[in-house]
Design a protein around this motif. Structure first.
Motif, short mmCIF file in Angstrom:
data_model
loop_
_atom_site.label_atom_id
_atom_site.label_comp_id
_atom_site.label_asym_id
_atom_site.label_seq_id
_atom_site.Cartn_x
_atom_site.Cartn_y
_atom_site.Cartn_z
N GLU A 156 0.80 -1.26 -0.06
CA GLU A 156 -0.01 0.10 -0.12
C GLU A 156 0.85 1.45 0.06
N ILE A 157 1.85 1.40 0.79
CA ILE A 157 2.71 2.29 0.67
C ILE A 157 3.31 2.79 -0.33
N ILE A 158 3.89 1.49 -1.26
CA ILE A 158 4.66 1.72 -2.50
C ILE A 158 3.49 2.43 -3.55
N GLY A 159 2.24 1.74 -3.43
CA GLY A 159 1.36 2.54 -4.39
C GLY A 159 0.93 3.91 -3.98
N LYS A 160 1.15 4.26 -2.87
CA LYS A 160 0.82 5.70 -2.54
C LYS A 160 2.08 6.62 -2.92
N LEU A 161 3.37 6.14 -2.94
CA LEU A 161 4.65 6.80 -3.29
C LEU A 161 4.65 6.93 -4.81
N LEU A 162 4.20 5.91 -5.69
CA LEU A 162 4.23 6.03 -7.01
C LEU A 162 3.02 6.52 -7.83
N GLU A 163 3.00 6.77 -9.02
CA GLU A 163 2.19 7.35 -9.94
C GLU A 163 1.37 6.54 -10.77
#
Length: 509
Positions: A156-163
């Motif tokens: 979830e964190i990576i999904g929020k950091l990327l575009e």
């Protein structure tokens, strides 16, 4: 202040020099569509602009004096993003093999506790593919401590950091951030005292922790003399369950999700997760056979289960339960094995309604969990007796749409999980954009010829496809006979509740 849960804190106490407790990820980006390579300074500016979406990135641990309670997350007044970033250039001719070697060395190092528990290495000069003129790209090697996230929240964190768009978005200025004042020692001690008053029995466990050295000696002397009667110690011996070293290696294999879905459709009443577990089981069976190990007894896997609420989600902390699952590796037919795995899974209560891990840790404080783990390691229980389970297997659904970082497409990701002493192999399966990656985190000093696991995955998939096609349709409707299956939490909790009842019974008398 936000106090760590018992489960979160246990990952701090379990950590050692040879067993760092962070989750690792390697992200490979295709930057060939960008007009210019992505500069490290651009990446730093991009990350600064998105720090607000992951508050734990600017929070560090606040320990309680004398360990009178679990640590707290507090804002780091000295936060500096530069302390969490590193730059490495592998040169224009670098390929995936050299990147994975670098990642293994980086992931062997524990995170420093005097700052927020994460670190990212930006790898420049990386080229995708094995061809001489492979696509220009870069890679990120990410470490996040297990005390802060689990495998599900990490995605979830990576999904929020990327575009989610291939068009590079304008990098905005970082949002203003002012760290909240660090709590005084007096406030921390008052809070610890309040927590002790809320749970008086926990004070006794703290006294037991103070007598750890004496207790360890007494327990060791007794356990070395008598066999352990615990019903949990029922997994067979395997080459994976030996004392580990600090060395790490990541072996991965990619599979098209469509092939797994076709197997699921062919086998009828099974889930995609059952098929993934069946693929892992066939791979392990083939590896054991190659190593000359006994395959007559079925391996036991510990499978984490997310207990995150669909209505109340937070992207930090551990919200997991777990169950022990018989992988049926003593079944020779890989298609029948998947049906058996499904039966073993649905026969377990946590598969239908997972029990929050807090139920276990409310009964057993994290400090006692850590002591138990150290005793398990120091007494070499896994070598002298049967282990609790042979390996953990985690299946994390990832996004099926492409992700981007300033116009560079995420082409591939690999994941690593912490290894525990006497647990030299962990499997993490992560799906992304129609593909599933099986990631084997191994200690090469324990798991010999670990690179062969990659070939075994491909051979296993073909064998399952063939066996699924040959399976009699009538057999899929034949009821299975219940086999051994037990849950980690239920069995452990039963033992603890029984012990607590006896203890309270003595006080009543």
């Amino acid at each position: 202040m936000r106090q760590l849960s018992e489960l979160d804190a246990s990952f701090l106490y379990l950590e050692s020099e040879i067993a760092p407790m962070h989750i690792g990820s390697i992200y490979l980006f295709d930057a060939s569509e960008r007009e210019t390579p992505l500069a490290f300074s651009t990446f730093v500016a991009y990350l600064r602009s998105r720090l607000h979406v992951v508050p734990v990135f600017r929070q560090r641990l606040k320990e309680i004096p004398l360990r009178l309670g679990r640590p707290y997350w507090i804002d780091d007044p000295d936060f500096s993003i530069e302390r969490h970033l590193a730059y490495v250039s592998l040169g224009e001719n670098s390929r995936e093999a050299s990147l994975m070697t670098l990642a293994s060395r980086i992931l062997e190092e524990p995170l420093k506790r005097d700052r927020p528990l994460w670190h990212i290495t930006f790898v420049d000069g990386f080229r995708l593919g094995e061809e001489k003129d492979g696509k220009e790209g870069f890679a990120l090697i990410v470490k996040l401590h297990h005390a802060a996230i689990d495998a599900f929240s990490g995605e979830e964190i990576i999904g929020k950091l990327l575009e989610y768009t291939p068009e590079p978005q304008r990098i905005s200025a970082p949002r203003p951030w002012q760290p909240r004042p660090e709590p005084s020692e007096e406030r921390v001690m008052i809070q610890a005292a309040t927590n002790i008053l809320r749970a008086p029995w926990r004070f006794a466990s703290l006294a037991a922790g103070a007598a750890e050295t004496t207790a360890r000696g007494l327990i060791q002397k007794q356990l070395l003399k008598i066999p352990l009667p615990f019903p949990l110690f029922s997994a067979p011996h395997s080459p994976f369950n030996r004392q580990i070293t600090a060395n790490r290696k990541i072996v991965s294999a990619n599979i098209e999700l469509s092939r797994l879905k076709a197997i699921k459709a062919a086998l009828g009443d099974v889930t995609l997760n059952d098929v993934v577990l069946g693929l892992c089981a066939e791979t392990l069976r083939r590896y054991l056979g190659e190593q000359g190990a006994d395959t007559g007894q079925s391996l036991i896997a510990m499978t984490p289960i997310s207990v995150r609420s669909s209505t109340l989600r937070r992207t930090t902390g551990n919200q997991m339960s777990a169950m022990l699952l018989d992988l049926a590796t003593n079944e020779s037919d890989p298609a029948r094995r998947i049906r058996r795995i499904h039966w073993n899974a649905v026969a377990s209560e946590p598969y239908r309604e997972a029990i929050a891990a807090d139920r276990l840790t409310e009964l057993l404080p994290s400090s006692m969990l850590a002591l138990s783990a150290r005793l398990y390691s120091e007494l070499q229980i896994a070598q002298r007796y049967r282990p609790v389970f042979n390996l953990p297997i985690t299946n994390v659904p990832g996004p099926q749409v492409p992700l981007y970082l300033q116009g560079a497409k995420l082409a591939q990701q690999y994941n690593a999980a912490p290894l525990f002493d006497s647990m030299g192999l962990v499997i993490v399966a992560v799906s992304y954009q129609g593909s599933l990656t099986l990631n084997f985190t191994i200690c090469p000093d324990v798991v010999a010829q670990g690179d062969s696991l990659r070939n075994h995955v491909c051979e296993s998939l073909e064998a399952i496809e063939e066996a699924a096609g040959d399976l009699d349709p009538e057999e899929m409707h034949t009821p299975l006979i219940e086999t051994r299956n037990q849950t980690l939490l239920d069995d452990t909790i039963s033992l603890l509740e029984s012990a607590l009842k006896k203890l309270t019974g003595r006080f009543r008398r």
